[in-house]
Motif scaffolding. Sequence first.
Motif, short mmCIF file in Angstrom:
data_model
loop_
_atom_site.label_atom_id
_atom_site.label_comp_id
_atom_site.label_asym_id
_atom_site.label_seq_id
_atom_site.Cartn_x
_atom_site.Cartn_y
_atom_site.Cartn_z
N LEU A 18 -36.70 28.26 10.60
CA LEU A 18 -36.83 29.60 10.07
C LEU A 18 -36.58 30.35 11.44
O LEU A 18 -37.17 30.32 12.65
CB LEU A 18 -38.13 30.01 9.46
N LYS A 49 -37.68 25.02 1.81
CA LYS A 49 -37.41 26.51 1.66
C LYS A 49 -38.77 26.86 1.00
O LYS A 49 -39.24 28.14 1.16
CB LYS A 49 -36.36 26.68 0.62
N ALA A 50 -39.68 26.37 -0.11
CA ALA A 50 -40.61 26.75 -0.78
C ALA A 50 -41.68 26.78 0.28
O ALA A 50 -42.43 27.99 0.29
CB ALA A 50 -40.75 25.66 -1.82
N ASN A 53 -41.20 30.07 2.46
CA ASN A 53 -41.09 31.18 1.66
C ASN A 53 -42.57 31.64 1.58
O ASN A 53 -42.95 32.67 1.63
CB ASN A 53 -40.39 31.00 0.27
N GLN A 57 -44.49 35.01 2.81
CA GLN A 57 -45.39 35.76 1.92
C GLN A 57 -46.70 36.22 2.65
O GLN A 57 -47.20 37.21 2.54
CB GLN A 57 -45.35 35.36 0.47
#
Length: 77
Positions: A18, A49-50, A53, A57
């Motif tokens: 990332l 990705k999950a 993410n 958040q």
Amino acid sequence: MPTSFLEIVELPDGRIALRRADDEEELVILDFSESAKSFLQGHHIEVAKAMLNVGVQMAGRLAEGDFESDELPRVLH
């Protein structure tokens, strides 16, 4: 951390990173073992990705002060 676009990239060595879209420095790096990749049947990119993410958040919630430390159990394995 200044607001900027983030991107998830696969590095040449297969790790998932990332980083800010305007910077080459990795903020977070995920490195799946070969056995994990095999277990995930090649879907490790989607899992990464999950994971990233949800992490972004959570970081946003922390930055906004919208997170209570008692909210989730702190069991780490």
